[in-house]
Design an enzyme around this catalytic site. Structure first.
Site, PDB file in Angstrom:
ATOM      1  N   ARG A  74       0.891  -1.245   0.228  1.00  7.76           N
ATOM      2  CA  ARG A  74      -0.029  -0.009   0.139  1.00  7.76           C
ATOM      3  C   ARG A  74       1.077   1.288  -0.037  1.00  7.76           C
ATOM      4  NH1 ARG A  74      -3.817  -3.316   3.827  1.00  7.76           N
ATOM      5  NH2 ARG A  74      -5.165  -4.072   2.471  1.00  7.76           N
ATOM      6  N   ASP A 105     -10.192  -0.985  -4.811  1.00  7.73           N
ATOM      7  CA  ASP A 105     -10.617   0.243  -5.424  1.00  7.73           C
ATOM      8  C   ASP A 105      -9.526   1.288  -5.103  1.00  7.73           C
ATOM      9  OD1 ASP A 105     -11.029   0.297  -2.971  1.00  7.73           O
ATOM     10  OD2 ASP A 105     -12.831   1.432  -2.552  1.00  7.73           O
ATOM     11  N   SER A 107      -6.169   1.035  -5.447  1.00  6.83           N
ATOM     12  CA  SER A 107      -5.077   1.022  -6.470  1.00  6.83           C
ATOM     13  C   SER A 107      -5.625   1.241  -7.831  1.00  6.83           C
ATOM     14  CB  SER A 107      -4.775  -0.521  -6.480  1.00  6.83           C
ATOM     15  OG  SER A 107      -4.438  -1.152  -4.824  1.00  6.83           O
ATOM     16  N   SER A 150      -9.326  -8.655  -4.805  1.00 10.69           N
ATOM     17  CA  SER A 150      -9.590  -8.271  -3.346  1.00 10.69           C
ATOM     18  C   SER A 150     -10.289  -9.388  -3.024  1.00 10.69           C
ATOM     19  CB  SER A 150     -10.313  -6.958  -3.552  1.00 10.69           C
ATOM     20  OG  SER A 150     -10.872  -6.800  -2.035  1.00 10.69           O
ATOM     21  N   ILE A 151     -10.170  -9.813  -1.579  1.00 11.65           N
ATOM     22  CA  ILE A 151     -11.179 -10.609  -0.974  1.00 11.65           C
ATOM     23  C   ILE A 151     -12.456 -10.238  -0.641  1.00 11.65           C
ATOM     24  CG2 ILE A 151      -9.143 -12.258  -0.054  1.00 11.65           C
ATOM     25  CD1 ILE A 151     -10.156 -11.123   2.684  1.00 11.65           C
ATOM     26  N   ASP A 152     -12.644  -8.826  -0.591  1.00  9.38           N
ATOM     27  CA  ASP A 152     -13.742  -8.462   0.091  1.00  9.38           C
ATOM     28  C   ASP A 152     -15.054  -8.262  -1.034  1.00  9.38           C
ATOM     29  OD1 ASP A 152     -12.067  -7.686   1.883  1.00  9.38           O
ATOM     30  OD2 ASP A 152     -11.669  -5.484   1.364  1.00  9.38           O
ATOM     31  N   ARG A 196     -13.659  -5.355   5.284  1.00  5.48           N
ATOM     32  CA  ARG A 196     -13.491  -3.998   5.382  1.00  5.48           C
ATOM     33  C   ARG A 196     -14.940  -3.365   5.559  1.00  5.48           C
ATOM     34  NH1 ARG A 196      -8.839  -0.897   4.345  1.00  5.48           N
ATOM     35  NH2 ARG A 196      -7.681  -2.832   3.446  1.00  5.48           N
ATOM     36  N   HIS A 284      -6.042 -13.267   9.105  1.00  2.73           N
ATOM     37  CA  HIS A 284      -5.526 -13.298   7.801  1.00  2.73           C
ATOM     38  C   HIS A 284      -5.465 -14.649   7.022  1.00  2.73           C
ATOM     39  CE1 HIS A 284      -4.608  -9.360   8.784  1.00  2.73           C
ATOM     40  NE2 HIS A 284      -4.080  -9.134   7.592  1.00  2.73           N
ATOM     41  N   VAL A 285      -6.074 -15.895   7.821  1.00  2.15           N
ATOM     42  CA  VAL A 285      -6.122 -16.930   7.087  1.00  2.15           C
ATOM     43  C   VAL A 285      -7.027 -16.952   6.149  1.00  2.15           C
ATOM     44  CG1 VAL A 285      -5.512 -18.692   9.174  1.00  2.15           C
ATOM     45  CG2 VAL A 285      -7.804 -17.768   8.898  1.00  2.15           C
TER      46      VAL A 285
HETATM   47  O1  F6P Z   1      -9.082  -5.623   1.683  1.00  3.40           O
HETATM   48  C1  F6P Z   1      -8.682  -6.656   2.084  1.00  3.40           C
HETATM   49  C2  F6P Z   1      -8.548  -6.670   3.737  1.00  3.40           C
HETATM   50  O2  F6P Z   1      -8.325  -8.234   4.186  1.00  3.40           O
HETATM   51  C3  F6P Z   1      -9.597  -6.482   4.378  1.00  3.40           C
HETATM   52  O3  F6P Z   1     -10.739  -7.413   4.322  1.00  3.40           O
HETATM   53  C4  F6P Z   1      -9.179  -6.145   5.756  1.00  3.40           C
HETATM   54  O4  F6P Z   1     -10.000  -5.435   6.413  1.00  3.40           O
HETATM   55  C5  F6P Z   1      -7.700  -5.634   5.607  1.00  3.40           C
HETATM   56  O5  F6P Z   1      -7.424  -5.888   4.010  1.00  3.40           O
HETATM   57  C6  F6P Z   1      -6.930  -5.916   6.278  1.00  3.40           C
HETATM   58  O6  F6P Z   1      -5.626  -5.262   5.979  1.00  3.40           O
HETATM   59  P1  F6P Z   1      -4.190  -5.376   6.468  1.00  3.40           P
HETATM   60  O7  F6P Z   1      -3.801  -6.778   5.756  1.00  3.40           O
HETATM   61  O8  F6P Z   1      -3.282  -4.370   6.104  1.00  3.40           O
HETATM   62  O9  F6P Z   1      -4.234  -5.977   7.935  1.00  3.40           O
END
Ligand code: F6P
Length: 366
Positions: A74, A105, A107, A150-152, A196, A284-285
């Site tokens: 980022r 979005d 990026s 994106s996973i979101d 998110r 993060h899994v």
């Molecule tokens: O946008 C992907 C995401 O995994 C979101 O679901 C989450 O809020 C965010 O990134 C977590 O960010 P980071 O990996 O910087 O902790």
């Protein structure tokens, strides 16, 4: 010979490696040179070795991999004009005239800004003597194509972002694991999932695992009233013989006064009805592991189309975002897609939940 750079940017998602593989191989197939831009926009700003030519064999075995092997970041520098100026310089020096960006979005907004500023960045590089007129002659225009990784699953104008179904699969697998221990002890579990500001992962995971209750930002419950409703629903399910209780909470869950609903609060409510309750924050899994078949396919079809789009673009073509709509790979105006995505957040902020729901039409099941 066209030179295309491909980068992954923002939070990683399963399928990004498959995107890079598809762009590299489709690019080579169509007679282009393809460069991997390492570490997202940071690689553009740093230049040099961060822009590496990639060959067919370099991406062998990348189709199924999770994460991104060309790195992601980022990048704060690229948010500043000097960072973009440096990026433009590095691209021109490397002879690159097109960029395929796979990210969320943020990026993609950066990508479009870069393209619209490009002529003035080139002028500035000449005016300050960093490059000569002849060096920039072939680089007066920049083609940019966006792919949504994106996973979101929070991007408008596409039914699915690359990585969302892999993450959903991982969440469901984890909830299934939790189910066996929950059943054994007759316990309640509050499972907090990522996304998110978007409730897609929570909603779909809730449906796919048969959760008792789901909290998502787009359909906030009434402040001060949801507690009683949650108790009622969970007790009803217990009365019908259910031995476990599962509540899925999206990390961005809110009530209708826009106060965040936390897993701790939900747990406290369940404890009040006598349920032995635990919280599991999946973390993060949800973003790791191999890409499911759908994401491999989506990344491959969209990566190939991104290269085709680069080759078909004229200086007047608005930057496209490659999406999937009703099973068709489509090109949408990138700026419009980002604007629509942002308008969901604006509608939620204005507490216009009906509008937020209609803007997220792909999320909701009637
Ligand atoms: O946008 C992907 C995401 O995994 C979101 O679901 C989450 O809020 C965010 O990134 C977590 O960010 P980071 O990996 O910087 O902790």
């Amino acid at each position: 010979r066209k030179k295309i750079a491909v980068m992954t940017s923002g939070g990683d998602s399963p399928g990004m490696c498959a995107v890079v593989r598809a762009v590299v191989r489709a690019g080579i197939f169509y007679g282009c040179d393809v460069y991997g831009c390492y570490e997202g926009y940071s690689g553009l700003v740093q230049g040099g070795d961060m822009l590496k030519k990639m060959e067919w064999e370099d991406v062998r075995g990348w189709l199924s991999l999770g994460g991104t092997l060309i790195g992601t970041a980022r990048c704060m520098e690229f948010k500043e004009r000097w960072g973009r100026l440096q990026g433009a310089y590095n691209m021109i020096v490397a002879g690159i005239d097109a960029l395929v960006v796979c990210g969320g979005d943020g990026s993609l907004t950066g990508a479009d800004l870069f393209r619209s500023e490009w002529p003035s960045l080139v002028d500035e590089l000449v005016a300050t003597g960093k490059l000569t007129e002849s060096e920039v002659a072939e680089h007066r225009h920049l083609n940019i194509v966006g792919l949504v990784g994106s996973i979101d699953n929070d991007m408008s104008s596409t039914d699915s972002t690359i990585g969302a179904y892999s993450s959903l699969e991982r969440i469901c697998e984890m909830v299934d694991y939790i189910d066996s221990t929950a059943n054994s002890h007759s316990r309640a579990f509050v499972v907090e999932v990522m996304g998110r500001h978007c409730g897609w992962l929570a909603l779909m995971a809730g449906i796919a695992t048969g959760a008792d209750y789901i909290f998502i930002p787009e359909q906030p419950p009434k402040a001060g009233e949801w507690q009683a409703e949650l108790k009622k629903v969970c007790m009803r399910h217990r009365d019908k013989g259910r031995r476990k209780t599962t509540v899925i909470v999206a990390e961005g869950a809110l009530d209708d006064l826009l106060t965040p609903i936390t897993s701790e609060e939900v747990k406290d409510v369940l404890v009040e009805i006598g349920l032995d309750t635990r919280i599991t924050t999946l973390g993060h899994v949800q973003r790791g592991g191999t890409a499911v078949a759908f994401d491999r396919m989506l990344a491959t079809l969209q990566g190939v189309d991104a290269v085709k789009a680069v080759l078909e673009m004229t200086p007047d073509t608005p930057s496209p975002m490659i999406g999937i709509v009703e099973n068709n790979i489509v090109r949408r105006n990138l700026v419009d897609a980002v604007r629509l995505t942002k308008s969901v957040a604006t509608a939620i902020e204005a507490r216009d939940f009906e509008k937020a729901m209609s803007l997220r039409d792909t999320v909701f099941v009637e």
